[in-house]
Every structure is written in C-alpha cells, then in structure tokens.
Design a protein around this motif. Structure first.
Motif, short mmCIF file in Angstrom:
data_model
loop_
_atom_site.label_atom_id
_atom_site.label_comp_id
_atom_site.label_asym_id
_atom_site.label_seq_id
_atom_site.Cartn_x
_atom_site.Cartn_y
_atom_site.Cartn_z
N UNK A 165 -3.99 -1.88 40.29
CA UNK A 165 -3.91 -2.73 41.49
C UNK A 165 -5.31 -3.11 41.97
N UNK A 166 -6.20 -2.13 41.98
CA UNK A 166 -7.57 -2.37 42.44
C UNK A 166 -8.24 -3.43 41.59
N UNK A 167 -8.11 -3.30 40.28
CA UNK A 167 -8.74 -4.28 39.38
C UNK A 167 -8.13 -5.65 39.55
N UNK A 168 -6.81 -5.71 39.63
CA UNK A 168 -6.15 -7.01 39.78
C UNK A 168 -6.58 -7.72 41.06
N UNK A 169 -6.60 -7.02 42.18
CA UNK A 169 -6.95 -7.64 43.44
C UNK A 169 -8.42 -8.02 43.48
N UNK A 170 -9.28 -7.21 42.88
CA UNK A 170 -10.70 -7.52 42.84
C UNK A 170 -10.95 -8.82 42.09
N UNK A 171 -10.34 -8.95 40.94
CA UNK A 171 -10.57 -10.14 40.12
C UNK A 171 -9.94 -11.38 40.74
N UNK A 172 -8.85 -11.21 41.48
CA UNK A 172 -8.29 -12.34 42.22
C UNK A 172 -9.27 -12.83 43.28
N UNK A 173 -9.89 -11.89 43.99
CA UNK A 173 -10.90 -12.26 45.00
C UNK A 173 -12.04 -13.02 44.34
N UNK A 174 -12.51 -12.49 43.23
CA UNK A 174 -13.63 -13.15 42.55
C UNK A 174 -13.25 -14.57 42.13
N UNK A 175 -12.04 -14.73 41.63
CA UNK A 175 -11.57 -16.04 41.22
C UNK A 175 -11.50 -17.01 42.39
N UNK A 176 -11.15 -16.49 43.58
CA UNK A 176 -11.01 -17.33 44.77
C UNK A 176 -12.35 -17.58 45.46
N UNK A 177 -13.42 -16.94 45.01
CA UNK A 177 -14.70 -17.11 45.66
C UNK A 177 -14.82 -16.34 46.97
N UNK A 178 -14.12 -15.22 47.05
CA UNK A 178 -14.16 -14.37 48.25
C UNK A 178 -15.06 -13.18 47.96
N UNK A 179 -16.01 -12.90 48.84
CA UNK A 179 -16.85 -11.71 48.70
C UNK A 179 -15.98 -10.46 48.92
N UNK A 180 -16.20 -9.44 48.13
CA UNK A 180 -15.41 -8.22 48.30
C UNK A 180 -16.26 -7.00 47.97
N UNK A 181 -15.98 -5.92 48.69
CA UNK A 181 -16.67 -4.65 48.48
C UNK A 181 -15.63 -3.54 48.51
N UNK A 182 -15.99 -2.42 47.88
CA UNK A 182 -15.09 -1.27 47.82
C UNK A 182 -15.72 -0.08 48.53
N UNK A 183 -14.97 0.51 49.45
CA UNK A 183 -15.40 1.70 50.16
C UNK A 183 -14.73 2.91 49.50
N UNK A 184 -15.55 3.85 49.06
CA UNK A 184 -15.07 4.98 48.28
C UNK A 184 -15.36 6.31 48.97
#
Length: 462
Positions: free
Chosen positions: A329-348
């Motif tokens: 799920x994490x990988x899918x949503x991350x790559x969707x954001x990248x495709x849409x041109x949305x900046x994204x970060x992960x808090x771990x």
C-alpha cells in the motif's frame, strides 16, 4: 468558583495559548481561534481577549492579566514535550507551572485548562497545575456552558467534557457524548502576520476524532474515536475568508488523518475547486486506500504536500504497531503521488515496540522503492497513558505507573542498538531527516524569499 466581579462594565474573558515551541516553525494556535469564534457568537456582549506565548513573554503576561478584571481565564496547553527521543530535554511542564504561578498572582478569575496536551494527561495535569476547572477534548460547547453556570451561580457538575475536583479531593472527568459540527473560524488579525511570515502557513480542521487503534497514539485521547466531519460548506467559507481577507494561500489540514471519509473529502475538494480560491494545501494521510481519481481531484483542489504516517516499511512491524496497511500500500500510494506531481514524505518510528535488526533492515532496504521522497524518522515511541503501549510498558516493567508519563518516557526495543540507526539509514542513499539535523538556516532563507508551505520538499535533494 464564581466570577470575581459584579461590575456593570463589559464582561471580559481571556484565552491564552501557552505554547512557545517554534521548531521547525511556530504553529498557529488554531484551538484558540475556534474558541474565540464560537464564544463571540454565543456571548456577543463579552470582550474576548487573547494572549500568545509565541509572541509574548511572562512579564507581558502578568501585565495582560493585571490590566483587566477578567471573569475567566482559559489556558490552552498544546503539548508537553516534542515527542522525540533525541530531544528528550524539550519538556514544557516547568513553563506551564510558571504560567499558572503568574496567573494566580495577577488575577482572581477562575482558571480553566484545556487543549490537546491536557486531554492526554487530564488527571495528572489537573493535580500538577491545580486549575479551578479544565476541559477534556472539544472545548467550544463545554466552555460556553461553564461560563453560563458560573455567571448564574449554578453547579457546572454535569457539563460534558468538564474536569473538576470533588469535595473529597478526587477528580471528576465528564465524558463527551455530543459534539458540534459547524465551528466558525476567524483568525486573530494580530497573529496572522507573524505565523504567515514565520511559519509559512495556517492550519484548519475538516474532521475531529480518529477511529484507529495504533498502539502508541494519543489522538483518540484528544478528540475521541468517533469521527465528526465538520460542515464542508462552512470549512470552505472559512478558507475563503482566510484567502480573501488575509491573503493566506497555504493551509495545512490538522485532521489526525485526512483520508478517513471518502465522500466527505470529495465534497470538500469539489467545493474548493468551485470556490476559485487559489490556495495550496497539505495534510496527514494514511498510505492506503486512495484511488488515482481521488488523488487527481485533491491535486486539482490545491493539494501539494502529503505527510504519510507510515511508521515502518516492514509488514511485521506495521502489524506490531497495529497499522491497517502494509508495504505494498505504501509503495502504491507513494508512486501515485509522484505521478500526480504531489510532494510526499514518510514519517517513521524506528526502534519501537517489536523492532528487530531484521525489521529495521527491511525498512532500510525498501526505502529506495518509494520514488522521490524523504523520510522523517523518530527513534523510539513516546509512551502515553491509556494506550496499548502504556500497558506493554507496565507489563515489561519499563514504568510502574502511568503517573510517571507526565515526564517523557520512551519505548525503545531492546532487540536493536539505537546508536546504529542513523548510520544504517544514511547508508541507504535516501534522504533521511532526523529530528536533530540542523535545517533552520536553510528554512529561514527560504522564508525570507517568500516561500510558503512546509518547505520540506526543498530538502529532498540537498
């Protein structure tokens, strides 16, 4: 306690934002603005004055209290520490004690505590700071009813959300059952310039409450588990006011998680698009369950920044934390954001309950599969009362009583060496921003150049 004046002068209430923590940037005291807006409607004949410790100090606070015969003083406590193991010295209780001391010396008005920080430790903080009353959770209606009861000299004992001391010395906490759905929001004009300049954004809510049961999380203690969506039309009206009257063009939605209610979010996004306000916005998201169509709609409505509450890239560790998603799920949503041109970060959260070298290695090895992102890792878990992690800490003997938690206690897995986490993260070749990494000079330069928003996207490639 009864209000301390029978003067025919206009009645006055003071609302205090006690927070003075500014790292990585000062956060607008949203709760105070919601209270001011609500009380101004229900008490149009009252003066409601505000004080912000991000803009003021102890000396001016004492003067503020002395200069007016307030009928009630409400103090909002945002948090009690910065919730990171690396900065355990940033504990705010001594600051709050000093605020209470000054308040007692400079006003006879009843003092009411509230805010997110209080809601996490209601009984402990009530005993520590000894207010006259307090509010646990959503404060608007509770404070309204308390004011009416005190003014009319009747008992407030049955008010939902009220915290007070019984004659035998014990503390009574009334639970919330009813909530408001359409709070107005009018920001304080004197505060906007400071937060817009120094913080680069203002914040607003679309929902209150969190239904999830992550083992460490305090959000359900603050707003409850029942999710209440705030009227979308009213939220957009508030945003329009911020944009057209204050020039605010970046907002951060402070919901525990934005993507909880699909139908509501779609309505909100469409209303934003129809409103014609030219704003950008960001929010906390869970990295699961969003379709390409949803991302596209949010992007069209102004979404530019996503902060994923990811916690780990190991499925085993996500299960330990009781998360409802997995690495796919994490990988899918991350790559969707990248495709849409949305900046994204992960808090771990690295080194939390159940962490092993194997699960850490899995997180590090998978970090390169998430596109152009960056990671904000925390080492260990801050333990909060009334959470599963608190019960685990009690069972393992890390703490003897939840009362110890008023001072920060962190759960760090004994199966790993926390000192190795930073070099192992750096070795991945990905961008990791630890809490004690110095970024302030760069942020200051960007703010002076007029950059708005969180600005962490500029750190991805530095």
């Amino acid at each position: 306690m009864i209000f301390g004046t029978d003067s025919p002068m206009k009645k006055s209430i003071a609302l205090i934002s006690a927070n003075n923590y500014r790292i990585p940037y000062p956060v607008y005291p949203l709760g105070i603005s919601y209270l001011v807006s609500y009380l101004s409607v229900h008490f149009p004949d009252y003066e409601i004055e505000v004080f912000d410790f991000n803009l003021e100090n102890y000396e001016t606070f004492a003067e503020f209290l002395r200069n007016k015969n307030f009928m009630l003083v409400g103090i909002s406590l945002r948090n009690f520490d910065d919730s990171t193991h690396l900065y355990a010295e940033n504990i705010f209780i001594s600051h709050y004690r000093e605020i209470m001391r000054i308040a007692r010396e400079n006003t006879r008005a009843p003092i009411v505590l509230g805010g997110a920080g209080f809601a996490v430790f209601p009984e402990l903080i009530f005993n520590e700071l000894c207010p006259d009353y307090a509010v646990k959770g959503e404060g608007e209606a509770t404070l309204e009813q308390l004011i009416k009861c005190l003014e009319n000299r009747v008992s407030p004992a049955d008010i939902e959300g009220l915290v007070y001391r019984l004659p035998d010395g014990s503390i009574r906490i009334n639970e919330h059952n009813c909530f408001i759905s359409s709070p107005e929001l009018h920001v304080e004009s004197d505060w906007v310039e400071y937060y817009w300049k120094k913080g680069g954004m203002l914040n607003i809510q679309t929902k209150r409450g969190c239904p999830y049961r992550c083992i460490y999380c305090s959000y359900p203690l603050i707003d409850g588990r029942k999710v209440r969506t705030l009227d979308a039309k009213m939220v957009v009206h508030n945003i329009e006011e911020l944009y057209f009257s204050k020039g605010i063009s970046y907002l951060f939605f402070t919901d525990s998680l934005f993507n909880i209610h699909r139908e509501y979010n779609e309505e909100l996004a469409r209303r934003l698009i129809e409103s014609k306000v030219d704003i950008r916005w960001g929010a906390y998201f869970s990295p699961s369950g969003l379709t390409p169509e949803e991302w596209a709609l949010y992007r069209q409505s102004g979404l530019t920044h996503v902060e994923f509450g990811t916690d780990s890239l190991s499925d085993k560790q996500l299960e330990n934390y009781n998360k409802q998603f997995r690495f796919d799920d994490i990988r899918q949503q991350s790559l969707l954001c990248e495709k849409m041109g949305i900046f994204y970060a992960h808090f771990l959260i690295l080194g939390g309950y159940g962490e092993t070298d194997e699960t850490l290695n899995e997180t590090f090895s998978r970090s390169g599969q998430l596109g152009t992102t960056l990671f904000f890792p925390y080492v260990g878990m801050r333990i909060y009362p009334q959470t599963k992690l608190c019960n685990i800490a009690l069972e393992e003997g890390l703490i003897q009583s939840p009362a110890e938690l008023i001072s920060p206690v962190y759960y760090v897995s004994k199966a790993i060496d926390a000192e190795t986490i930073r070099p192992r993260a750096r070795a991945t070749g990905q961008r990791w921003i630890f809490p004690d990494d110095e970024q302030s000079p760069m942020m200051e330069v960007l703010r002076k150049r007029g950059r708005k928003g969180p600005l962490w996207e500029y750190l991805r490639l530095t």
